[in-house]
Scaffold this motif. Structure first.
Motif, PDB file in Angstrom:
ATOM      1  N   LYS B  70      24.054  43.170  42.677  1.00  8.21           N
ATOM      2  CA  LYS B  70      24.987  42.922  44.590  1.00  8.21           C
ATOM      3  C   LYS B  70      26.317  43.173  44.434  1.00  8.21           C
ATOM      4  CE  LYS B  70      21.651  44.334  48.060  1.00  8.21           C
ATOM      5  NZ  LYS B  70      20.807  43.419  48.730  1.00  8.21           N
ATOM      6  N   ILE B  71      26.399  41.950  43.682  1.00 13.55           N
ATOM      7  CA  ILE B  71      27.590  40.817  42.970  1.00 13.55           C
ATOM      8  C   ILE B  71      28.589  41.828  42.208  1.00 13.55           C
ATOM      9  CG2 ILE B  71      29.621  38.583  42.298  1.00 13.55           C
ATOM     10  CD1 ILE B  71      26.292  37.164  43.253  1.00 13.55           C
ATOM     11  N   LYS B  72      27.868  41.950  41.277  1.00 12.68           N
ATOM     12  CA  LYS B  72      28.356  42.841  39.950  1.00 12.68           C
ATOM     13  C   LYS B  72      28.841  44.045  41.262  1.00 12.68           C
ATOM     14  CE  LYS B  72      26.682  41.417  36.016  1.00 12.68           C
ATOM     15  NZ  LYS B  72      25.717  41.773  34.887  1.00 12.68           N
ATOM     16  N   LEU B  94      33.422  38.885  49.290  1.00  8.83           N
ATOM     17  CA  LEU B  94      32.249  38.511  48.960  1.00  8.83           C
ATOM     18  C   LEU B  94      31.501  38.225  49.518  1.00  8.83           C
ATOM     19  CD1 LEU B  94      32.673  37.716  44.678  1.00  8.83           C
ATOM     20  CD2 LEU B  94      31.598  39.937  45.863  1.00  8.83           C
ATOM     21  N   SER B  95      31.325  37.032  50.013  1.00  7.85           N
ATOM     22  CA  SER B  95      30.883  36.770  50.788  1.00  7.85           C
ATOM     23  C   SER B  95      30.810  37.364  52.248  1.00  7.85           C
ATOM     24  CB  SER B  95      31.956  34.847  51.373  1.00  7.85           C
ATOM     25  OG  SER B  95      31.001  34.513  52.898  1.00  7.85           O
ATOM     26  N   TYR B 104      26.905  29.771  47.785  1.00 11.36           N
ATOM     27  CA  TYR B 104      25.954  30.149  46.756  1.00 11.36           C
ATOM     28  C   TYR B 104      26.043  30.470  45.912  1.00 11.36           C
ATOM     29  CZ  TYR B 104      21.148  31.469  47.354  1.00 11.36           C
ATOM     30  OH  TYR B 104      19.909  32.018  46.905  1.00 11.36           O
ATOM     31  N   LEU B 105      26.731  32.005  45.893  1.00  8.19           N
ATOM     32  CA  LEU B 105      26.962  32.981  45.373  1.00  8.19           C
ATOM     33  C   LEU B 105      27.315  33.079  43.566  1.00  8.19           C
ATOM     34  CD1 LEU B 105      28.589  35.659  47.659  1.00  8.19           C
ATOM     35  CD2 LEU B 105      26.486  35.909  47.102  1.00  8.19           C
ATOM     36  N   ILE B 115      29.086  32.911  33.137  1.00  7.97           N
ATOM     37  CA  ILE B 115      30.437  33.110  33.062  1.00  7.97           C
ATOM     38  C   ILE B 115      30.718  33.046  34.635  1.00  7.97           C
ATOM     39  CG2 ILE B 115      31.213  33.948  31.309  1.00  7.97           C
ATOM     40  CD1 ILE B 115      32.106  36.307  32.737  1.00  7.97           C
ATOM     41  N   SER B 116      31.893  32.136  35.426  1.00 11.30           N
ATOM     42  CA  SER B 116      31.763  32.427  36.255  1.00 11.30           C
ATOM     43  C   SER B 116      32.618  33.940  37.248  1.00 11.30           C
ATOM     44  CB  SER B 116      33.172  31.145  37.120  1.00 11.30           C
ATOM     45  OG  SER B 116      34.279  31.891  36.723  1.00 11.30           O
ATOM     46  N   ILE B 117      31.555  33.820  38.445  1.00 13.18           N
ATOM     47  CA  ILE B 117      32.633  35.261  39.540  1.00 13.18           C
ATOM     48  C   ILE B 117      34.174  35.195  38.654  1.00 13.18           C
ATOM     49  CG2 ILE B 117      32.785  36.261  41.585  1.00 13.18           C
ATOM     50  CD1 ILE B 117      30.128  34.954  42.653  1.00 13.18           C
TER      51      ILE B 117
END
Lengths: 155, 182
Positions: B70-72, B94-95, B104-105, B115-117
């Motif tokens: 979902k983040i992607k 995003l949050s 958390y994400l 890797i980081s967001i």
């Protein structure tokens, strides 16, 4: 989605290193082991052996290939077009791993289908950093919707 | 032959076809999330997963991996929204969209992707820059503008930092490669 190579419960990421220099092979193996990633290294001694490896359909297809340029029998540059023509390797990233820092070698490698050009570092901690970076970026191409055809990088 | 395609349209067609083949009704929740209607039997779902895998479509079941997917997806929408990039900070967006704290994400994300967001967003933007570089109808100034870079210089710096090449080196190598493989 597969889990990253850091989780040991998953099959390790398969890495081929084709390099005729035994010292470099050992250094590479040491660097990988110290990285704490789940990686299985398949060492290969020269270009001809690499092509023969893929001629045998029983041999597992790696997730990434590291390829030295200067090798007896068949150089890295000679291997590239042969590897790129193999159906099973069409989307497998190839990283050139060479002592040559010449811009011509870098460009020619990338034009012939290599994805990554690494100038072999002299320093062990640098080598570790480079392998880590390559594995991280490669992981994005394996697990996101990144287009492998556009994957080009020089370190 | 140069092809331009719309990923989500292709995926939609494939899903419709494959669900219909197995006679499983489904409804779309979002562009990458669907819900089968009723309770399809396990055997059918197994066949479905296998068939979708042939298209490179993976069914994600682990809750953490679902969140990462979902983040992607949100990042993809952010980067590909072109001219109307949100002015809100990425972390806030995003949050808000996903209902979890950014801390958390980002922990879940980097555990799964290595890797980081922040780094992922940069890579995702660079991927789009590459696509524009390979097309001849978008200038680099336009590309920088579309992707919210403060200047062409900023774009070039980030491109060089991530790929080791300048945008023009990339263009030259890729066009020679295409010529060599034709």
């Amino acid at each position: 989605m597969a889990n990253p190579p850091s989780k040991t419960s998953n099959p390790p990421v398969k890495v081929i290193l084709a390099d005729d220099d035994q010292d470099d092979q050992i250094l590479f193996q040491d660097a990988i082991e110290s990285l704490n990633l789940s990686i299985e290294l398949i060492p290969i001694n020269h270009g001809k052996e690499l092509i023969e490896y893929f001629d045998n359909p029983m041999n597992p297809i790696p997730d990434i290939i590291f390829l030295d340029l200067n090798m007896p029998y068949l150089s890295g540059l000679d291997c590239l077009p042969i590897l790129r023509k193999m159906e099973a390797l069409k989307t497998i990233p190839i990283a050139i791993y060479s002592t040559s820092s010449s811009k011509r070698d870098m460009e020619e490698s990338l034009i012939r289908g290599a994805n990554i050009y690494i100038n072999k570092p002299h320093d062990f901690s640098k080598l570790k950093l480079i392998i880590k970076k390559v594995m991280e970026i490669n992981w994005q191409y394996m697990n996101s919707d990144f287009d492998p055809d556009t994957f080009v990088m020089s370190i | 032959m140069m092809l331009l395609f719309n990923h989500s349209k292709i995926v939609k067609k494939v899903l419709q076809k494959e669900f219909k083949r197995l006679d499983i009704p489904f409804e779309a929740v979002s562009s990458s999330e669907i819900k089968p209607v009723g309770n399809p039997c396990k055997e059918k779902m197994k066949i479905l997963k296998k068939r979708l895998a042939e298209y490179g479509i993976q069914v994600v079941e682990d809750p953490k991996e679902k969140l990462v997917a979902k983040i992607k997806e949100v990042i993809h929408q952010m980067v590909y929204s072109e001219n109307n990039l949100p002015t809100t900070k990425n972390s806030v967006l995003l949050s808000e969209k996903l209902g979890y704290s950014y801390g958390y994400l980002s922990t879940i994300f980097s555990e799964s992707t290595l890797i980081s967001i922040e780094n992922y967003i940069i890579l995702k933007k660079i991927e789009l820059v590459k696509l524009y570089l390979l097309r001849n109808d978008v200038s680099i100034t336009e590309t920088a503008f579309k992707l919210n870079y403060s200047s062409v210089g900023h774009l070039c710096n980030q491109f060089k930092k991530k790929t080791g090449l300048t945008p023009s080196e990339y263009q030259s190598i890729m066009s020679k490669r295409i010529a060599a493989f034709v």
